[in-house]
Design an enzyme around this catalytic site. Structure first.
Site, PDB file in Angstrom:
ATOM      1  N   ASP A  48       0.873  -1.161  -0.104  1.00 17.74           N
ATOM      2  CA  ASP A  48      -0.126  -0.011  -0.158  1.00 17.74           C
ATOM      3  C   ASP A  48       0.819   1.130   0.096  1.00 17.74           C
ATOM      4  O   ASP A  48       1.681   1.422   0.923  1.00 17.74           O
ATOM      5  CB  ASP A  48      -0.894   0.020   1.494  1.00 17.74           C
ATOM      6  CG  ASP A  48      -1.959   1.298   1.371  1.00 17.74           C
ATOM      7  OD1 ASP A  48      -2.828   1.279   1.075  1.00 17.74           O
ATOM      8  OD2 ASP A  48      -1.188   2.250   1.683  1.00 17.74           O
ATOM      9  N   TYR A  53       2.863  10.023  -0.365  1.00 16.90           N
ATOM     10  CA  TYR A  53       4.143   9.538   0.371  1.00 16.90           C
ATOM     11  C   TYR A  53       5.175   9.859  -0.180  1.00 16.90           C
ATOM     12  O   TYR A  53       6.302   9.565   0.378  1.00 16.90           O
ATOM     13  CB  TYR A  53       3.918   7.976   0.596  1.00 16.90           C
ATOM     14  CG  TYR A  53       2.537   7.440   1.362  1.00 16.90           C
ATOM     15  CD1 TYR A  53       1.831   8.302   1.904  1.00 16.90           C
ATOM     16  CD2 TYR A  53       2.370   6.050   1.535  1.00 16.90           C
ATOM     17  CE1 TYR A  53       0.540   7.685   2.345  1.00 16.90           C
ATOM     18  CE2 TYR A  53       1.373   5.867   1.923  1.00 16.90           C
ATOM     19  CZ  TYR A  53       0.310   6.462   2.447  1.00 16.90           C
ATOM     20  OH  TYR A  53      -0.862   5.757   3.180  1.00 16.90           O
ATOM     21  N   LYS A  78      -2.928   5.960  -3.846  1.00 11.90           N
ATOM     22  CA  LYS A  78      -3.985   6.858  -3.825  1.00 11.90           C
ATOM     23  C   LYS A  78      -3.751   8.415  -4.295  1.00 11.90           C
ATOM     24  O   LYS A  78      -2.768   8.523  -4.654  1.00 11.90           O
ATOM     25  CB  LYS A  78      -4.093   7.219  -2.260  1.00 11.90           C
ATOM     26  CG  LYS A  78      -3.942   5.763  -1.390  1.00 11.90           C
ATOM     27  CD  LYS A  78      -4.193   6.007   0.221  1.00 11.90           C
ATOM     28  CE  LYS A  78      -3.722   4.893   0.931  1.00 11.90           C
ATOM     29  NZ  LYS A  78      -2.274   4.580   0.988  1.00 11.90           N
ATOM     30  N   HIS A 111      -7.731   9.689  -1.537  1.00 11.20           N
ATOM     31  CA  HIS A 111      -7.062   9.776  -0.025  1.00 11.20           C
ATOM     32  C   HIS A 111      -7.766  10.325   0.796  1.00 11.20           C
ATOM     33  O   HIS A 111      -7.607   9.735   2.065  1.00 11.20           O
ATOM     34  CB  HIS A 111      -5.548  10.369  -0.329  1.00 11.20           C
ATOM     35  CG  HIS A 111      -4.471  10.166   0.370  1.00 11.20           C
ATOM     36  ND1 HIS A 111      -3.313   9.834   0.256  1.00 11.20           N
ATOM     37  CD2 HIS A 111      -4.593   9.658   1.934  1.00 11.20           C
ATOM     38  CE1 HIS A 111      -2.501   9.704   1.250  1.00 11.20           C
ATOM     39  NE2 HIS A 111      -3.405   9.358   2.232  1.00 11.20           N
ATOM     40  N   SER A 148     -10.532   6.647   1.185  1.00  8.81           N
ATOM     41  CA  SER A 148      -9.785   6.556   2.192  1.00  8.81           C
ATOM     42  C   SER A 148     -10.221   7.751   3.316  1.00  8.81           C
ATOM     43  O   SER A 148     -10.599   8.736   2.615  1.00  8.81           O
ATOM     44  CB  SER A 148      -8.255   6.544   1.859  1.00  8.81           C
ATOM     45  OG  SER A 148      -7.624   6.377   3.307  1.00  8.81           O
TER      46      SER A 148
END
Ligand code: A2P
Length: 290
Positions: A48, A53, A78, A111, A148
């Site tokens: 994931d 990130y 995401k 996200h 998410s």
């Protein structure tokens, strides 16, 4: 669930390995590449990541370095908040595919929802983004779509216009912060819940209640947290860049928490909450990605 490769089945029939390897806060570069390879070497088959990130390219390199076939890996990334809207979303998916150097994603998640505090048009904005998701799903570039950090009101709004329904909601979930009403709502409406920070980002690991339960089972607190997620039908995404911990977090299939211990963990006072919550602390006001 008996092994890392046992699966939950998503509402659209896609199978997803029951523990994912999380990469939030994993620095880009060799750390990300080497730890993804270490996770695949340890038997994880579910990774994931997220555009925000900043490590998608390294994740892709770690996958290649592992020698594991792409088709044997379940890969999630995401969509970031700066890319909302139909055209930008389609381009963002292509950019993530390029970063990861893959030709399809197993799962793609919104996200963070756009929320009222950010824009009175939040529903329309989320709808436009979702249309980009649906287009790429129809084009075969993504096998499953999800969200998410959505709460029930965001899910209900999405349900009004979505022709392809979300099959996952990834939220913060760990002893001390379970969002259990949201979890059960999702599970009753065709969504698998995934746990980000199933170890409370490390903040719950020294808690005395957790330590006592861990001692009773002769396990680490991290392993107790991962079992706690699984026994609630929540898919945990533990993050570690430490090979011994990566392996430890996967050794959770030879014991089971008793019901009263699951209840104790469920009823714990708030502990380890990240502070990230869409309505009060919208992602648009955050700076560091999750
Ligand atoms: P590190 O990556 O340095 O090994 P979460 O997945 O809940 O966000 O938690 C991630 C944090 O927990 C990281 O700081 C990670 O450290 C730490 N961690 C992960 N697995 C373990 C473990 N088995 N024991 C102790 N700490 C762990």
């Amino acid at each position: 669930m008996k092994t890392l490769t046992d699966t939950f089945v998503l509402a659209n029939g896609v199978e997803i390995p029951c523990i994912g390897y999380g990469t939030w806060q994993t620095p880009s570069g060799d750390v990300a590449k080497d730890s993804v390879k270490a996770a695949l070497d340890a038997g994880y088959r579910h990774i994931d990541t997220a555009f925000a990130y900043g490590n998608e390219a390294d994740v892709g390199e770690g996958i290649k370095a592992s020698g594991v076939n792409r088709k044997d890996i379940f890969l999630t990334t995401k969509h970031w908040i700066t890319e909302r809207g139909y055209e930008k979303t389609v381009a963002a998916i292509d950019a993530s595919l390029k970063n990861l150097d893959v030709d399809y994603l197993d799962l793609y998640l919104v996200h963070w929802p756009c929320v009222e505090k950010i824009s009175p048009e939040w529903k329309e904005i989320n709808a436009d983004t979702w249309r980009g998701f649906e287009r790429m799903y129809q084009d075969g570039k993504i096998r499953a779509l999800g969200v998410s950090n959505y709460q029930q009101k965001h899910l209900e709004a999405l349900d009004e216009f979505a022709t392809v329904k979300p099959v996952v909601n990834q939220i913060e979930f760990h002893p001390g912060y379970t969002q259990i009403d949201n979890v059960r709502y999702c599970q009753n409406h065709g969504m698998l819940v995934q746990a980000w920070s199933p170890l409370g980002n490390g903040a719950v690991l020294k808690d005395e209640t957790l330590a006592a339960i861990a001692a009773k089972y002769g396990r680490s607190v991290a392993q107790i947290c991962i079992r706690f997620a699984l026994q609630n039908d929540v898919l945990p995404l533990p993050k570690s860049v430490t090979p011994s911990r990566i392996a430890e977090n996967a050794r959770v299939f030879d014991f089971e928490l008793a019901e009263d211990d699951v209840k104790t963990l469920m009823d714990m006072p708030m502990l380890g909450f990240s502070g990230y919550y869409p309505e009060e602390a919208p992602a648009d006001a955050l700076v560091n990605g999750d």
